[in-house]
Design a protein around this motif. Structure first.
Motif, PDB file in Angstrom:
ATOM      1  N   TRP A 133      -9.388 -15.851  43.854  1.00 27.71           N
ATOM      2  CA  TRP A 133      -8.472 -16.992  43.804  1.00 27.71           C
ATOM      3  C   TRP A 133      -8.523 -17.700  45.148  1.00 27.71           C
ATOM      4  CZ3 TRP A 133      -5.386 -18.220  39.450  1.00 27.71           C
ATOM      5  CH2 TRP A 133      -5.598 -17.361  38.354  1.00 27.71           C
ATOM      6  N   VAL A 134      -8.876 -18.974  45.105  1.00 30.28           N
ATOM      7  CA  VAL A 134      -9.181 -19.705  46.330  1.00 30.28           C
ATOM      8  C   VAL A 134      -8.156 -20.819  46.539  1.00 30.28           C
ATOM      9  CG1 VAL A 134     -10.961 -20.950  47.594  1.00 30.28           C
ATOM     10  CG2 VAL A 134     -11.619 -19.271  45.867  1.00 30.28           C
ATOM     11  N   SER A 135      -7.369 -20.708  47.599  1.00 29.10           N
ATOM     12  CA  SER A 135      -6.371 -21.738  47.930  1.00 29.10           C
ATOM     13  C   SER A 135      -7.035 -22.804  48.797  1.00 29.10           C
ATOM     14  CB  SER A 135      -5.207 -21.124  48.706  1.00 29.10           C
ATOM     15  OG  SER A 135      -4.565 -20.129  47.945  1.00 29.10           O
ATOM     16  N   CYS A 136      -6.870 -24.076  48.379  1.00 27.29           N
ATOM     17  CA  CYS A 136      -7.521 -25.174  49.097  1.00 27.29           C
ATOM     18  C   CYS A 136      -6.479 -26.108  49.698  1.00 27.29           C
ATOM     19  CB  CYS A 136      -8.417 -25.960  48.140  1.00 27.29           C
ATOM     20  SG  CYS A 136      -9.706 -24.929  47.402  1.00 27.29           S
ATOM     21  N   GLN A 137      -6.701 -26.461  50.975  1.00 30.47           N
ATOM     22  CA  GLN A 137      -5.703 -27.250  51.695  1.00 30.47           C
ATOM     23  C   GLN A 137      -5.776 -28.732  51.352  1.00 30.47           C
ATOM     24  OE1 GLN A 137      -5.064 -26.289  55.849  1.00 30.47           O
ATOM     25  NE2 GLN A 137      -3.707 -24.811  54.896  1.00 30.47           N
ATOM     26  N   LYS A 138      -6.962 -29.284  51.326  1.00 33.02           N
ATOM     27  CA  LYS A 138      -7.071 -30.726  51.097  1.00 33.02           C
ATOM     28  C   LYS A 138      -6.818 -31.058  49.621  1.00 33.02           C
ATOM     29  CE  LYS A 138     -10.132 -34.618  52.178  1.00 33.02           C
ATOM     30  NZ  LYS A 138     -11.473 -34.973  52.698  1.00 33.02           N
ATOM     31  N   GLY A 139      -7.405 -30.272  48.728  1.00 34.81           N
ATOM     32  CA  GLY A 139      -7.229 -30.523  47.299  1.00 34.81           C
ATOM     33  C   GLY A 139      -5.876 -30.085  46.784  1.00 34.81           C
ATOM     34  N   SER A 165     -13.713 -18.027  52.423  1.00 31.07           N
ATOM     35  CA  SER A 165     -13.507 -19.451  52.150  1.00 31.07           C
ATOM     36  C   SER A 165     -14.215 -20.280  53.213  1.00 31.07           C
ATOM     37  CB  SER A 165     -12.012 -19.783  52.138  1.00 31.07           C
ATOM     38  OG  SER A 165     -11.486 -19.725  53.437  1.00 31.07           O
ATOM     39  N   CYS A 166     -14.783 -21.395  52.794  1.00 27.44           N
ATOM     40  CA  CYS A 166     -15.487 -22.282  53.729  1.00 27.44           C
ATOM     41  C   CYS A 166     -14.892 -23.680  53.602  1.00 27.44           C
ATOM     42  CB  CYS A 166     -16.974 -22.355  53.375  1.00 27.44           C
ATOM     43  SG  CYS A 166     -17.798 -20.750  53.362  1.00 27.44           S
ATOM     44  N   LEU A 167     -14.665 -24.324  54.720  1.00 29.91           N
ATOM     45  CA  LEU A 167     -14.126 -25.678  54.686  1.00 29.91           C
ATOM     46  C   LEU A 167     -15.031 -26.616  53.889  1.00 29.91           C
ATOM     47  CD1 LEU A 167     -12.259 -27.644  57.245  1.00 29.91           C
ATOM     48  CD2 LEU A 167     -14.516 -28.567  56.699  1.00 29.91           C
ATOM     49  N   SER A 168     -16.309 -26.281  53.810  1.00 27.11           N
ATOM     50  CA  SER A 168     -17.319 -27.115  53.162  1.00 27.11           C
ATOM     51  C   SER A 168     -17.289 -27.013  51.641  1.00 27.11           C
ATOM     52  CB  SER A 168     -18.702 -26.704  53.667  1.00 27.11           C
ATOM     53  OG  SER A 168     -18.864 -25.296  53.542  1.00 27.11           O
ATOM     54  N   THR A 192     -21.194 -29.766  52.467  1.00 30.41           N
ATOM     55  CA  THR A 192     -21.028 -30.827  53.450  1.00 30.41           C
ATOM     56  C   THR A 192     -19.617 -30.719  54.042  1.00 30.41           C
ATOM     57  OG1 THR A 192     -19.993 -32.501  52.044  1.00 30.41           O
ATOM     58  CG2 THR A 192     -22.381 -32.276  51.892  1.00 30.41           C
ATOM     59  N   VAL A 193     -19.312 -31.607  54.967  1.00 32.66           N
ATOM     60  CA  VAL A 193     -17.922 -31.665  55.428  1.00 32.66           C
ATOM     61  C   VAL A 193     -17.247 -32.942  54.915  1.00 32.66           C
ATOM     62  CG1 VAL A 193     -18.160 -30.147  57.404  1.00 32.66           C
ATOM     63  CG2 VAL A 193     -18.734 -32.567  57.655  1.00 32.66           C
ATOM     64  N   THR A 194     -17.888 -33.573  53.937  1.00 34.78           N
ATOM     65  CA  THR A 194     -17.240 -34.667  53.197  1.00 34.78           C
ATOM     66  C   THR A 194     -16.604 -34.014  51.971  1.00 34.78           C
ATOM     67  OG1 THR A 194     -19.063 -36.065  53.903  1.00 34.78           O
ATOM     68  CG2 THR A 194     -17.592 -36.968  52.238  1.00 34.78           C
TER      69      THR A 194
END
Lengths: 413, 236
Positions: free
Chosen positions: A278-284, A229-232, A258-260
């Motif tokens: 399966w990718v867990s996303c923190q912001k979304g 997983s990548c923050l980008s 990007t990091v936006t």
């Protein structure tokens, strides 16, 4: 030779012999009598590996909580021991996540050097992720450190290859992103590296540039692909069959690369049957599904969590369910992989679990372990969850800020 | 003197310099007091630089590493942050005594040292780790009595740093002359009180990114009151 010389010669010879043949005080005399056998006996022993050992990394106190697996089925499970871990007995080094040797002989723990409040003084604040991280190799029977390797800053997640020979460590280096943003640098400079290490020698084989703040990792069922997983808003796919470790990145949305960001992937799980990621996303606060070969986002399946952060879940062996821990409010979702919809919600009472971080299914398939961070001031907990009934069997206190639970079992991949 | 007598004399000399056998603990005691235990040419420390061996406190010493009486059967070391005795010894051996390699579990010197540590441990009953509280967050503290501060200097710092003003009697060239070094702090740490830098060095030693070979003083090894008195003695 004169009489005088004949007299002096043996004395000089004797003195010469004395100075050359007599051992220095530090040299060990040849006939030392030892009375202690063995020397330096190892007095720490983990529970028998044959029955399974559960361990939890406590990231804010540099320890591992160790349980005998059968103990967790009993009425009042007790921690078998609290094992100190790290390279320095003086500083807090932040053991963060772990990986288990497939044969159960060793476990590997990254040291993040990122422990808030770890120390301060005129030389600076410590534990802020500014120092290089490390990874330690630990003997699963004695807890002895067998080796270590230096890493980049803020190691994130760690995995061992199915043959036990290679270690992969990602780096969740948020500070790098901050520094580059502050300097007005490009996103390329924010990229963190994947460390590839030889488990026998603990030497680095490769450092592979991945993406900004790489974190969660999972292997494809055949072990040839590593997903990160990548923050980008990306998932990196590393081809492990090639020595150059080529990387392909798949974006999750318009902010990819990007990091936006809109999603910020953080944790991964792979289906053992379909190979879907399966990718867990923190912001979304959402979970994306990617199909393999080639890795592609499946736009028809996406789980929105709503309240709370999705974290490290696991799919059942038959691939029929994903159990996903959600943090604050704490609960476990049983997700239908075919539709990415929630079949069932298992609430985790606050008294039993605060800040669920990771779920691991037990080999029985009927129970799961959930590691709960706690409030990071008081001890976290290890929850034994009856998956079938959807109830908490037990909640056992562990150390400060636990963030990983693993199972060691001799000879059982 | 007949040439026949020469070998006899040499044998006599040799037999005089090495005993037929020696208890390993006895040799271990020698090693304990000898800085050459570490192969580093830069090392000046031996085990007894930082440790005492008696069960009771020794007059005039506040050893940074405490007593090793009973050490062989303790459950933990560094306050329990290490559970293996050899690993704990190797922290000192590699980080303070600068040995390039750790002691092995089966080396002759290493085994002899272990036997000496067992001799220092008359009870074989397991004992808990001695407390070792690391002061992580460094802060200034009230100053204490100067005379007490001088006693503290002699009991703690002097073994390595010698005289506080001149460094006379210091253990080696690497041990700084404290009064000279403190004078550099306003330049090295502008805006920071030099006393705070001293407190940090005492509490963190070589750790927490500082470097060097100085061990850290736990709160048990040196109280805040005694450290405050030491600052007064140093004129800080």
């Amino acid at each position: 030779m004169t009489l005088r010389g004949a007299t002096l010669t043996p004395i000089l010879l004797a003195l010469l012999t004395l100075t050359t043949a007599c051992p220095r005080e530090l040299d060990a005399p040849p006939d030392l009598v030892f009375s202690e056998e063995p020397a330096w006996p190892v007095r720490t022993h983990l529970p028998p590996l044959e029955d399974g050992v559960v361990f939890v990394t406590n990231s804010m106190e540099d320890t591992v909580s160790v349980f005998a697996l059968p103990e967790l089925s009993g009425p009042a499970p007790r921690e078998a021991l609290r094992l100190p871990l790290g390279l320095s007995p003086v500083e807090l080094e932040g053991p963060h996540h772990a990986a288990v040797d497939p044969q159960g002989r060793f476990f590997y723990v990254p040291l993040s050097e990122n422990v808030p409040g770890a120390g301060s003084g005129p030389h600076g604040a410590h534990g802020t992720g500014t120092a290089d991280g490390a990874v330690v190799k630990v003997d699963a029977r004695t807890g002895l450190r067998l080796g270590s390797a230096r890493l980049d800053r803020s190691p994130g997640d760690i995995l061992v290859s199915p043959d036990g020979r290679t270690l992969y460590v990602s780096h969740y280096d948020l500070r790098r992103i901050q520094d580059v943003l502050h300097a007005g640098g490009p996103v390329e400079d924010m990229v963190s590296r994947l460390a590839v290490l030889d488990t026998e020698t603990m030497e680095r084989r490769a450092m592979v540039p991945l993406c900004p703040a790489a974190h969660g990792m999972a292997l494809s069922p055949d072990g040839t692909r590593l997903y990160v997983s990548c923050l980008s808003d990306e998932v990196a796919e590393v081809d492990l069959t090639q020595g150059s470790f080529p990387v392909r990145k798949v974006g999750l949305g318009p902010g990819a690369g990007t990091v936006t960001t809109q999603h910020e992937p953080y944790a991964l799980a792979v289906s053992p049957t379909t190979g879907e990621v399966w990718v867990s996303c923190q912001k979304g606060r959402d979970v994306h599904v990617l199909t393999p070969d080639p890795l592609t986002v499946d736009g028809s399946r996406r789980l929105t969590v709503g309240l709370g952060l999705p974290l490290f879940g696991e799919l059942t062996r038959d691939g029929s369910a994903l159990f996903l821990p959600i943090q604050a409010p704490d609960r476990v979702l049983e997700v239908d992989p075919a539709t990415a919809t929630v079949r069932r919600t298992i609430n985790l009472p606050h008294a039993a679990c605060t800040n669920a971080h990771q779920l691991r299914l037990l080999p029985t398939g009927t129970d799961a372990l959930v590691v709960c961070e706690g409030d990071r001031v008081t001890p976290g907990t290890l929850v034994v969850l009856d998956v079938a009934a959807g109830t908490v069997r037990r909640s056992v206190p562990v150390g400060l800020f636990p963030d990983y639970v693993g199972i060691l079992r001799e000879g059982t991949p | 003197m007949s040439t026949l007598r020469l070998p006899l004399l040499a044998a006599l000399v040799l037999s005089g310099c090495r005993p037929a056998s020696m208890a390993a603990a006895h040799h271990g005691e020698r090693l304990f007091h000898d800085a050459r235990l570490s192969s580093s040419s830069f090392n000046s420390y031996s085990c007894d630089t930082c440790h005492t061996t008696s069960p009771e406190p020794e007059a005039g010493r506040l050893p940074v590493g405490g007593t090793l009486h009973g050490v062989a059967f303790r459950d933990g070391f560094f306050g329990g942050a290490e559970t293996d005795l050899l690993e704990a010894v190797n922290v000192c051996f590699t980080r303070f005594m600068r040995s390039p390699d750790p002691l092995s579990r089966d080396g002759v010197q290493s085994r002899a040292l272990y036997e000496y540590l067992v001799r220092l441990s008359p009870s074989r009953e397991p004992a808990p780790a001695r407390p070792f509280t690391v002061v992580r967050q460094v802060a200034d503290m009230p100053r204490g009595d100067r005379a007490r501060g001088e006693e503290v200097w002699r009991a703690t710092c002097q073994v390595c740093h010698g005289d506080a003003q001149t460094g006379q009697g210091r253990i080696g060239e690497d041990a700084v002359v404290v009064s000279e070094t403190v004078q550099t702090y306003p330049t090295t740490f502008p805006g920071v009180a030099p006393a705070l830098v001293v407190v940090e060095k005492v509490r963190h030693g070589r750790f927490f990114g500082i470097g060097g070979t100085m061990p850290p003083y736990s709160r048990e090894a040196l109280s805040d009151e005694d450290l405050g008195a030491l600052l007064t003695f140093l004129g800080l």
